[in-house]
Design a protein around this motif. Structure first.
Motif, PDB file in Angstrom:
ATOM      1  N   CYS A   8     -19.883 -32.129 -33.496  1.00 37.53           N
ATOM      2  CA  CYS A   8     -19.040 -33.317 -33.454  1.00 37.53           C
ATOM      3  C   CYS A   8     -18.715 -33.597 -31.990  1.00 37.53           C
ATOM      4  CB  CYS A   8     -17.738 -33.106 -34.223  1.00 37.53           C
ATOM      5  SG  CYS A   8     -17.943 -32.953 -36.002  1.00 37.53           S
ATOM      6  N   LYS A   9     -18.798 -34.840 -31.613  1.00 35.15           N
ATOM      7  CA  LYS A   9     -18.552 -35.226 -30.219  1.00 35.15           C
ATOM      8  C   LYS A   9     -17.190 -34.719 -29.762  1.00 35.15           C
ATOM      9  CE  LYS A   9     -18.653 -39.364 -27.246  1.00 35.15           C
ATOM     10  NZ  LYS A   9     -19.807 -38.982 -26.425  1.00 35.15           N
ATOM     11  N   GLY A  10     -17.166 -33.968 -28.666  1.00 30.38           N
ATOM     12  CA  GLY A  10     -15.918 -33.476 -28.093  1.00 30.38           C
ATOM     13  C   GLY A  10     -15.395 -32.190 -28.693  1.00 30.38           C
ATOM     14  N   VAL A  14     -19.461 -28.400 -28.214  1.00 28.44           N
ATOM     15  CA  VAL A  14     -19.906 -28.728 -26.853  1.00 28.44           C
ATOM     16  C   VAL A  14     -20.355 -27.461 -26.129  1.00 28.44           C
ATOM     17  CG1 VAL A  14     -19.114 -29.495 -24.570  1.00 28.44           C
ATOM     18  CG2 VAL A  14     -18.588 -30.870 -26.604  1.00 28.44           C
ATOM     19  N   ARG A  15     -19.688 -26.329 -26.380  1.00 27.63           N
ATOM     20  CA  ARG A  15     -20.069 -25.088 -25.683  1.00 27.63           C
ATOM     21  C   ARG A  15     -21.543 -24.725 -25.913  1.00 27.63           C
ATOM     22  NH1 ARG A  15     -14.602 -22.936 -27.225  1.00 27.63           N
ATOM     23  NH2 ARG A  15     -13.414 -22.687 -25.284  1.00 27.63           N
ATOM     24  N   PRO A  16     -21.981 -24.528 -27.162  1.00 28.63           N
ATOM     25  CA  PRO A  16     -23.398 -24.200 -27.352  1.00 28.63           C
ATOM     26  C   PRO A  16     -24.334 -25.342 -26.981  1.00 28.63           C
ATOM     27  CG  PRO A  16     -22.292 -24.412 -29.471  1.00 28.63           C
ATOM     28  CD  PRO A  16     -21.228 -24.388 -28.422  1.00 28.63           C
ATOM     29  N   LEU A  17     -23.894 -26.585 -27.157  1.00 29.17           N
ATOM     30  CA  LEU A  17     -24.735 -27.722 -26.781  1.00 29.17           C
ATOM     31  C   LEU A  17     -24.955 -27.737 -25.268  1.00 29.17           C
ATOM     32  CD1 LEU A  17     -26.278 -30.251 -27.519  1.00 29.17           C
ATOM     33  CD2 LEU A  17     -24.098 -31.501 -27.588  1.00 29.17           C
ATOM     34  N   LEU A 191     -17.721 -28.513 -12.435  1.00 28.54           N
ATOM     35  CA  LEU A 191     -18.368 -28.329 -13.737  1.00 28.54           C
ATOM     36  C   LEU A 191     -18.747 -29.672 -14.353  1.00 28.54           C
ATOM     37  CD1 LEU A 191     -16.182 -25.522 -15.381  1.00 28.54           C
ATOM     38  CD2 LEU A 191     -18.244 -25.285 -13.980  1.00 28.54           C
ATOM     39  N   SER A 192     -17.844 -30.620 -14.293  1.00 33.01           N
ATOM     40  CA  SER A 192     -18.082 -31.899 -14.980  1.00 33.01           C
ATOM     41  C   SER A 192     -19.134 -32.744 -14.269  1.00 33.01           C
ATOM     42  CB  SER A 192     -16.778 -32.684 -15.131  1.00 33.01           C
ATOM     43  OG  SER A 192     -16.202 -32.959 -13.871  1.00 33.01           O
ATOM     44  N   ALA A 193     -19.503 -32.376 -13.037  1.00 35.39           N
ATOM     45  CA  ALA A 193     -20.567 -33.087 -12.325  1.00 35.39           C
ATOM     46  C   ALA A 193     -21.955 -32.601 -12.726  1.00 35.39           C
ATOM     47  CB  ALA A 193     -20.386 -32.918 -10.813  1.00 35.39           C
ATOM     48  N   ARG A 194     -22.037 -31.496 -13.466  1.00 34.84           N
ATOM     49  CA  ARG A 194     -23.341 -30.953 -13.835  1.00 34.84           C
ATOM     50  C   ARG A 194     -24.021 -31.868 -14.860  1.00 34.84           C
ATOM     51  NH1 ARG A 194     -24.059 -25.700 -12.047  1.00 34.84           N
ATOM     52  NH2 ARG A 194     -25.784 -25.397 -13.504  1.00 34.84           N
ATOM     53  N   PRO A 195     -25.289 -32.195 -14.649  1.00 30.62           N
ATOM     54  CA  PRO A 195     -25.994 -33.078 -15.594  1.00 30.62           C
ATOM     55  C   PRO A 195     -25.993 -32.556 -17.026  1.00 30.62           C
ATOM     56  CG  PRO A 195     -27.226 -32.917 -13.552  1.00 30.62           C
ATOM     57  CD  PRO A 195     -26.114 -31.918 -13.451  1.00 30.62           C
ATOM     58  N   ALA A 196     -26.126 -31.249 -17.215  1.00 27.18           N
ATOM     59  CA  ALA A 196     -26.149 -30.693 -18.573  1.00 27.18           C
ATOM     60  C   ALA A 196     -24.809 -30.892 -19.270  1.00 27.18           C
ATOM     61  CB  ALA A 196     -26.515 -29.209 -18.537  1.00 27.18           C
ATOM     62  N   PHE A 197     -23.711 -30.780 -18.531  1.00 29.36           N
ATOM     63  CA  PHE A 197     -22.384 -31.052 -19.096  1.00 29.36           C
ATOM     64  C   PHE A 197     -22.287 -32.515 -19.509  1.00 29.36           C
ATOM     65  CE2 PHE A 197     -18.189 -32.870 -18.385  1.00 29.36           C
ATOM     66  CZ  PHE A 197     -17.405 -32.114 -19.241  1.00 29.36           C
ATOM     67  N   ARG A 199     -24.630 -34.565 -20.306  1.00 34.06           N
ATOM     68  CA  ARG A 199     -25.431 -34.820 -21.512  1.00 34.06           C
ATOM     69  C   ARG A 199     -24.707 -34.302 -22.747  1.00 34.06           C
ATOM     70  NH1 ARG A 199     -29.619 -33.261 -17.942  1.00 34.06           N
ATOM     71  NH2 ARG A 199     -29.709 -31.152 -18.830  1.00 34.06           N
ATOM     72  N   ALA A 200     -24.123 -33.094 -22.645  1.00 40.63           N
ATOM     73  CA  ALA A 200     -23.478 -32.478 -23.811  1.00 40.63           C
ATOM     74  C   ALA A 200     -22.300 -33.289 -24.313  1.00 40.63           C
ATOM     75  CB  ALA A 200     -23.047 -31.051 -23.467  1.00 40.63           C
ATOM     76  N   ILE A 201     -21.506 -33.841 -23.409  1.00 35.16           N
ATOM     77  CA  ILE A 201     -20.339 -34.593 -23.878  1.00 35.16           C
ATOM     78  C   ILE A 201     -20.696 -36.002 -24.308  1.00 35.16           C
ATOM     79  CG2 ILE A 201     -18.730 -33.207 -22.525  1.00 35.16           C
ATOM     80  CD1 ILE A 201     -18.477 -35.666 -20.631  1.00 35.16           C
ATOM     81  N   SER A 202     -21.910 -36.443 -23.983  1.00 38.63           N
ATOM     82  CA  SER A 202     -22.313 -37.796 -24.376  1.00 38.63           C
ATOM     83  C   SER A 202     -22.930 -37.835 -25.770  1.00 38.63           C
ATOM     84  CB  SER A 202     -23.320 -38.356 -23.372  1.00 38.63           C
ATOM     85  OG  SER A 202     -24.582 -37.717 -23.481  1.00 38.63           O
ATOM     86  N   LEU A 203     -23.330 -36.669 -26.287  1.00 37.26           N
ATOM     87  CA  LEU A 203     -24.050 -36.623 -27.555  1.00 37.26           C
ATOM     88  C   LEU A 203     -23.107 -36.536 -28.746  1.00 37.26           C
ATOM     89  CD1 LEU A 203     -26.920 -34.200 -26.483  1.00 37.26           C
ATOM     90  CD2 LEU A 203     -27.078 -36.667 -26.877  1.00 37.26           C
TER      91      LEU A 203
END
Length: 203
Positions: A8-10, A14-17, A191-197, A199-203
């Motif tokens: 679920c978004k948020g 998010v951790r495993p994603l 942390l929040s500048a990382r591309p993987a982060f 992507r994870a919070i956008s999904l």
């Protein structure tokens, strides 16, 4: 085998994603509206607890976000975001992975429940205020651990930062960001500048 994550978004998923994205692993994502036990009744047939995340890898079935992240790193590594058992900071690393949820995320979920999720007549202002203070008291450990450092362990980005970073992300969604002390605020920006982060919070 297909790695499958119910998300679920948020939410804690998010951790495993985020871990999957950092490691560049292939996975199947099932996105649901929160809380899925209300909005997607058949989810209870998948995970009788009704909690998020739920993760499968062949016969492995897991429900704990930090545990799933650790599983991914250990089973599908080696990866730069994990520390091995012979690393001198391995104990500290594990402690942060599990502290992130048991100590940092837990009080925030009480605030979330009694300010947003419960019907208006069941909301408890005192409980929300008390657990907000609990969270900030526990957050002091992050501020202290980051003194003179960019990351929590081993002078590099690891799962400890993913798991703790989610707790900080959740805090921002609850309006707590202004309460971050300088080390914590700078750390969250990294942390929040990382591309993987992102992507994870956008999904």
């Amino acid at each position: 085998m297909t790695l499958k994550l119910y998300h679920c978004k948020g939410a804690r998923s998010v951790r495993p994603l985020w871990t999957l994205e950092e490691m560049g692993l292939d996975y199947e994502l099932v996105s649901m509206k929160f809380p899925p036990r209300f909005f997607q009744k058949d989810y209870l047939e998948v995970n009788p607890l009704g909690t998020v995340p739920f993760f499968t890898d062949g016969q492995a079935e897991m429900t704990e976000s930090a545990g799933i992240s650790q599983y991914l790193a250990e089973k599908y590594g080696p990866t730069d975001i994990a520390l091995t058992v012979d690393h001198p900071e391995y104990g500290n690393y594990l402690n942060w992975i599990h502290r992130s949820d048991a100590t940092l995320t837990f009080p925030q979920t009480i605030v979330l429940r009694y300010t947003m999720l419960e019907p208006e007549e069941r909301r408890l202002k005192q409980a929300a205020e008390d657990y907000t203070q609990w969270f900030f008291a526990r957050l002091r450990s992050v501020e202290q651990a980051l003194e003179g450092k960019d990351y929590l362990c081993a002078d590099k980005f690891t799962l400890a930062d993913i798991c703790t970073g989610y707790a900080l992300y959740l805090a921002t969604t609850l309006g707590f960001k202004d309460g971050f002390k300088p080390n914590t605020a700078a750390y969250y920006e990294r942390l929040s500048a990382r591309p993987a982060f992102q992507r994870a919070i956008s999904l």
